[in-house]
Design an enzyme around this catalytic site. Structure first.
Site, PDB file in Angstrom:
ATOM      1  N   GLU A   1      -4.955   1.876   2.352  1.00 50.22           N
ATOM      2  CA  GLU A   1      -4.941   0.713   3.250  1.00 50.22           C
ATOM      3  C   GLU A   1      -5.199   1.118   4.690  1.00 50.22           C
ATOM      4  OE1 GLU A   1      -2.953  -2.315   5.972  1.00 50.22           O
ATOM      5  OE2 GLU A   1      -2.616  -0.160   5.740  1.00 50.22           O
ATOM      6  N   GLU A   2      -4.650   2.260   5.083  1.00 46.38           N
ATOM      7  CA  GLU A   2      -4.716   2.662   6.489  1.00 46.38           C
ATOM      8  C   GLU A   2      -6.120   3.036   6.944  1.00 46.38           C
ATOM      9  OE1 GLU A   2      -2.422   2.055   8.362  1.00 46.38           O
ATOM     10  OE2 GLU A   2      -0.502   2.233   7.341  1.00 46.38           O
TER      11      GLU A   2
ATOM     12  N   HIS B   1       0.836  -1.203   0.000  1.00 48.44           N
ATOM     13  CA  HIS B   1       0.000   0.000   0.000  1.00 48.44           C
ATOM     14  C   HIS B   1       0.868   1.248   0.000  1.00 48.44           C
ATOM     15  CE1 HIS B   1       0.278   1.120   4.362  1.00 48.44           C
ATOM     16  NE2 HIS B   1       0.326  -0.178   4.576  1.00 48.44           N
TER      17      HIS B   1
ATOM     18  N   HIS C   1       3.296   4.095  12.560  1.00 48.13           N
ATOM     19  CA  HIS C   1       2.132   4.878  12.994  1.00 48.13           C
ATOM     20  C   HIS C   1       2.539   5.956  13.995  1.00 48.13           C
ATOM     21  CE1 HIS C   1      -1.431   2.339  11.441  1.00 48.13           C
ATOM     22  NE2 HIS C   1      -0.331   2.007  10.788  1.00 48.13           N
TER      23      HIS C   1
ATOM     24  N   ASP D   1       5.808   2.220   6.793  1.00 47.77           N
ATOM     25  CA  ASP D   1       4.562   1.481   6.627  1.00 47.77           C
ATOM     26  C   ASP D   1       3.681   2.294   5.683  1.00 47.77           C
ATOM     27  OD1 ASP D   1       2.157   0.134   6.872  1.00 47.77           O
ATOM     28  OD2 ASP D   1       1.817   0.696   8.962  1.00 47.77           O
TER      29      ASP D   1
END
Length: 358
Positions: free
Chosen positions: A212-213, A63, A322, A180
């Site tokens: 995606e998140e 992603h 994150h 990420d």
């Protein structure tokens, strides 16, 4: 070794969920050896030019979005209220610089702020967590009009952490934001480059999925478009080596790629994992196994798309995902690419049938 410049450019790029346009441009720039196209949702598809359309399709997934924020409202004092795009912990948000992109594409620097202790009640000081609605962005303005008219910032504008990539040659570590999952995007590109000129038993399609998140939305589209027979999902996985001992940790920096057996979103294909581990052992590629109580990847969408799809999830251990700042080891990125390339190069009718359980 993977291209450091690619890692720098793609991790520095602006791209919270739903606003991945700049990331799409970087992917296009570094994918000139492939057939590449994108859609209106910022999903990108890259295909080897040697694909035949007659072989099983393996989709390489990652992603392209990052956790960020969106401006919810601007108060009379010129402070910007924000909502999160992706999973944040409130205490990690204040006291950092961020970048806001207005509708003209201009970038404005702000600071995430919360009430300082001088103005807190004893009850507020005693709270363990900071609520999202008590965090604001200050761009140095003194009124709402200054924010909207001078800076051109309005409700709905996206925000990303303000972090610049660094490579430490002394110990081979990378520092930056959005590992990420921009690292996964790097792995798609670098794996496909390793496959150029190879006589393969499969057709290879890269699927760079958006959003995606906020619910694996892009992967739902990419899997519908590509209709893969099997897939490799690359992920910037949260490193746990600084929290657990060596036998409990399952995502340690410099211990190789993480092969994920399960998480909240899927249970893996045992035959696919067995095949991948055999190649890792044969080629001295470092890996570590993970059984996750929590978390999810695009595998959750892909493995139940259009038909049952065997999925192999390979993760690059990344500390403090994150949050604004991430660490990872370059050697783990290399291990992930090396294993993915070996998996694809060594496919044949026999091992594919075992994975497909034919």
């Amino acid at each position: 070794m993977v291209d450091i410049n690619l890692i720098r450019d793609i991790t520095n790029a602006f791209g919270p969920s739903g606003f991945e346009d700049d990331v799409v441009k970087i992917i296009m720039e570094y994918s000139k050896d492939f057939h590449v196209e994108n859609d209106c949702m910022n999903n990108v598809f890259s295909r080897l030019k040697t694909n035949t359309g007659k072989k099983p399709i393996i989709m390489l997934d990652a992603h392209s979005d990052e956790v960020g924020f969106m401006i919810q409202h601007i108060n009379s004092k010129g402070l910007l209220s924000i909502l999160n795009l992706g999973g944040w912990v409130g205490s990690n948000i204040p006291a950092h610089t961020v970048k806001i992109k207005n509708i003209k594409g201009e970038i404005i620097t702000g600071i995430t702020v919360s009430k300082p202790p001088h103005f807190m009640t004893d009850e507020e000081k005693a709270k363990d967590r900071i609520a999202m609605d008590s965090v604001f962005i200050d761009v140095g303005a003194t009124s709402r009009e200054e924010v909207t008219e001078l800076f051109g910032i309005h409700v709905g504008d996206p925000v990303m952490p303000d972090v610049t990539f660094q490579y430490n040659e002394k110990n081979g570590t990378l520092l930056g934001k959005a590992f990420d999952n921009r690292l996964g995007c790097v792995c798609i590109i670098e794996t496909m480059k390793k496959l150029l000129g190879e006589n393969l038993a499969v057709d290879v399609v890269g699927g760079f999925a958006s959003q995606e998140e906020v619910g694996m939305r892009g992967a739902q589209v990419t899997s519908q478009v590509v209709k893969p027979d099997l897939a490799i999902v690359f992920e910037g996985s949260p490193a746990d080596d600084i929290y657990f001992d060596e036998f409990e940790a399952q995502c340690a920096m410099k211990k190789g790629t993480q092969i994920r057996h399960m998480d909240q979103s899927y249970v893996s294909s045992p035959e696919f994992i067995k095949y991948a581990k055999s190649l890792a052992d044969k080629n001295n590629i470092k890996y570590q196994s993970a059984v996750r109580r929590r978390g999810s990847t695009n595998a959750g969408k892909i493995h139940i798309s259009h038909k049952a799809v065997p999925v192999l999830v390979l993760g690059i251990p990344s500390r403090f995902v994150h949050t604004h700042y991430n660490f990872c080891a370059l050697e783990d990125v290399n291990s992930t690419v090396d294993l993915a390339a070996e998996v694809i190069k060594n496919f044949n009718e026999n091992n594919l049938n075992k994975i497909f359980k034919r």
